[in-house]
Design a protein around this motif. Structure first.
Motif, mmCIF file in Angstrom:
data_model
loop_
_atom_site.group_PDB
_atom_site.id
_atom_site.type_symbol
_atom_site.label_atom_id
_atom_site.label_comp_id
_atom_site.label_asym_id
_atom_site.label_seq_id
_atom_site.Cartn_x
_atom_site.Cartn_y
_atom_site.Cartn_z
ATOM 1 N N ILE A 37 0.862 -1.186 0.000
ATOM 2 C CA ILE A 37 0.000 0.000 0.000
ATOM 3 C C ILE A 37 0.902 1.242 0.000
ATOM 4 O O ILE A 37 0.781 2.103 -0.869
ATOM 5 C CB ILE A 37 -0.948 0.015 1.224
ATOM 6 C CG1 ILE A 37 -1.883 -1.201 1.180
ATOM 7 C CG2 ILE A 37 -1.759 1.305 1.264
ATOM 8 C CD1 ILE A 37 -2.833 -1.235 0.007
ATOM 9 N N SER A 43 -5.219 8.634 -2.200
ATOM 10 C CA SER A 43 -4.851 9.927 -2.794
ATOM 11 C C SER A 43 -6.038 10.883 -2.735
ATOM 12 O O SER A 43 -7.189 10.465 -2.847
ATOM 13 C CB SER A 43 -4.481 9.733 -4.261
ATOM 14 O OG SER A 43 -3.419 8.842 -4.359
ATOM 15 N N GLY A 67 -2.269 -0.149 -9.791
ATOM 16 C CA GLY A 67 -2.579 0.055 -8.371
ATOM 17 C C GLY A 67 -3.811 0.927 -8.186
ATOM 18 O O GLY A 67 -3.736 1.997 -7.605
ATOM 19 N N GLU A 91 -4.646 -4.286 -10.601
ATOM 20 C CA GLU A 91 -4.598 -4.190 -9.137
ATOM 21 C C GLU A 91 -4.286 -5.583 -8.570
ATOM 22 O O GLU A 91 -4.830 -6.581 -9.016
ATOM 23 C CB GLU A 91 -5.945 -3.643 -8.619
ATOM 24 C CG GLU A 91 -6.155 -3.679 -7.116
ATOM 25 C CD GLU A 91 -5.060 -2.994 -6.308
ATOM 26 O OE1 GLU A 91 -4.843 -1.792 -6.490
ATOM 27 O OE2 GLU A 91 -4.416 -3.682 -5.481
ATOM 28 N N ASN A 113 -0.401 -8.627 -11.316
ATOM 29 C CA ASN A 113 0.794 -7.982 -10.782
ATOM 30 C C ASN A 113 1.375 -7.060 -11.864
ATOM 31 O O ASN A 113 1.572 -7.484 -13.012
ATOM 32 C CB ASN A 113 1.807 -9.082 -10.432
ATOM 33 C CG ASN A 113 2.965 -8.545 -9.636
ATOM 34 O OD1 ASN A 113 3.321 -7.365 -9.746
ATOM 35 N ND2 ASN A 113 3.565 -9.405 -8.840
ATOM 36 N N ALA A 114 1.667 -5.823 -11.494
ATOM 37 C CA ALA A 114 2.227 -4.872 -12.455
ATOM 38 C C ALA A 114 3.546 -5.379 -13.033
ATOM 39 O O ALA A 114 3.967 -4.933 -14.110
ATOM 40 C CB ALA A 114 2.426 -3.522 -11.778
ATOM 41 N N SER A 133 0.162 4.537 -9.274
ATOM 42 C CA SER A 133 0.304 4.974 -7.883
ATOM 43 C C SER A 133 0.903 3.830 -7.072
ATOM 44 O O SER A 133 0.654 3.698 -5.878
ATOM 45 C CB SER A 133 -1.033 5.454 -7.312
ATOM 46 O OG SER A 133 -2.063 4.553 -7.606
HETATM 47 C C1 LIG Z 1 -0.737 3.783 -2.549
HETATM 48 S S1 LIG Z 1 -2.014 2.629 -3.008
HETATM 49 C C2 LIG Z 1 -2.777 3.676 -4.221
HETATM 50 C C3 LIG Z 1 -4.258 3.443 -4.303
HETATM 51 C C4 LIG Z 1 -5.020 4.484 -5.152
HETATM 52 N N1 LIG Z 1 -4.662 4.465 -6.556
HETATM 53 C C5 LIG Z 1 -4.777 5.861 -4.605
HETATM 54 O O1 LIG Z 1 -4.103 6.649 -5.261
HETATM 55 O O2 LIG Z 1 -5.270 6.132 -3.516
HETATM 56 C C6 LIG Z 1 -1.071 1.457 -3.954
HETATM 57 C C7 LIG Z 1 -1.925 0.400 -4.668
HETATM 58 O O3 LIG Z 1 -1.047 -0.415 -5.457
HETATM 59 C C8 LIG Z 1 -1.454 -1.784 -5.346
HETATM 60 N N2 LIG Z 1 -0.278 -2.609 -5.664
HETATM 61 C C9 LIG Z 1 0.853 -2.763 -4.938
HETATM 62 N N3 LIG Z 1 1.722 -3.564 -5.566
HETATM 63 C C10 LIG Z 1 1.148 -3.911 -6.742
HETATM 64 C C11 LIG Z 1 1.563 -4.703 -7.865
HETATM 65 N N4 LIG Z 1 2.763 -5.310 -7.876
HETATM 66 N N5 LIG Z 1 0.729 -4.828 -8.913
HETATM 67 C C12 LIG Z 1 -0.485 -4.218 -8.929
HETATM 68 N N6 LIG Z 1 -0.944 -3.462 -7.898
HETATM 69 C C13 LIG Z 1 -0.139 -3.309 -6.823
HETATM 70 C C14 LIG Z 1 -1.909 -1.885 -3.892
HETATM 71 O O4 LIG Z 1 -2.732 -3.013 -3.685
HETATM 72 C C15 LIG Z 1 -2.654 -0.541 -3.735
HETATM 73 O O5 LIG Z 1 -3.972 -0.645 -4.142
#
Ligand SMILES: C[S@@+](CC[C@H](N)C(=O)[O-])C[C@H]1O[C@@H](n2cnc3c(N)ncnc32)[C@H](O)[C@@H]1O
Length: 211
Positions: A37, A43, A67, A91, A113-114, A133
């Motif tokens: 997270i 945000s 994300g 996500e 996974n990204a 993000s």
């Molecule tokens: C800082 S939060 C941002 C959430 C939202 N976009 C915001 O701006 O509030 C980071 C997000 O990235 C996701 N995430 C983390 N690692 C990831 C990965 N390897 N692949 C895809 N999503 C991922 C997390 O589950 C989380 O939802």
């Protein structure tokens, strides 16, 4: 005795409710997966709007959000005029995916996974922007490197990558990218204030955001 059972049931219902609303899911994910997270709260709408404004307007192609979390940036991208069919959200967290699919039923929400982005993108589809993000500073370093390699591969010929970070100094992950152009802007109306950087790996100039 009956009284206690009722109280327990009410507490359970409240717990279920909190788990299903956006802030509840965020808090739950923050405690169970703090590293993925990497933020103390979602945000702000201002940050989300600024991120969305960095997406080039004069070209077509797919916009990929990495994300999606609770969907604040997804909403801003749609508000900016990006058609749902031109948006794909990747996500990793299942509770967030469930929530995003409920909220944006006409957007392609991918549970993945990204780091596997090249395999997740529909073959042959032109990419206009990657809006991320992802908490690149708190993810394991090899994973961050893998994610950034995918950006460079996918955006080699056109498109931009847009990422925010909370760091005043250049974060370590920036050294893994070799962009042709970058531009940065600070957004103070966020907790904490965030710095948005837009990267281009091809020749065309970066978009100018609205004031
Ligand atoms: C800082 S939060 C941002 C959430 C939202 N976009 C915001 O701006 O509030 C980071 C997000 O990235 C996701 N995430 C983390 N690692 C990831 C990965 N390897 N692949 C895809 N999503 C991922 C997390 O589950 C989380 O939802």
């Amino acid at each position: 005795m009956m009284h206690r059972v009722l109280r327990f049931e009410r507490a359970q219902r409240l717990n279920e409710y909190i788990k299903n609303i956006a802030p509840g899911i965020f808090i739950q994910e923050l405690f169970t997966q703090p590293g993925s997270i990497g933020a103390i709260c979602p945000s702000s709408r201002y940050l989300a709007r600024r991120m969305a404004q960095q997406v080039p307007r004069d070209t077509d192609g797919l916009v990929i959000e990495l994300g999606g979390g609770t969907g604040v940036i997804t909403q801003a991208l749609l508000d900016q005029g990006i058609a749902p069919k031109n948006l794909m959200v990747v996500e990793y967290s299942r509770p967030f995916v469930r929530r995003l699919r409920e909220r944006f039923s006409d957007v392609n929400i991918v549970h993945g996974n990204a780091a596997d982005l090249c395999q997740l993108v529909p073959p042959g589809r032109k990419i206009k922007a990657i809006v991320s993000s992802l908490p690149l500073c708190s993810l394991p370093d090899p994973l961050t490197q893998l994610i950034l390699q995918q950006w460079q591969t996918l955006l080699r010929e056109n498109g931009v990558a847009i990422q925010f970070s909370y760091h005043l100094r250049t974060p370590k992950w920036r050294h893994y990218l070799t962009p042709k152009h970058t531009c940065s802007k600070m957004v103070w109306a966020n907790l904490p204030p965030a710095n948005i950087t837009t990267f281009s790996f091809s020749e065309p100039t970066l978009p100018h955001s609205a004031p």
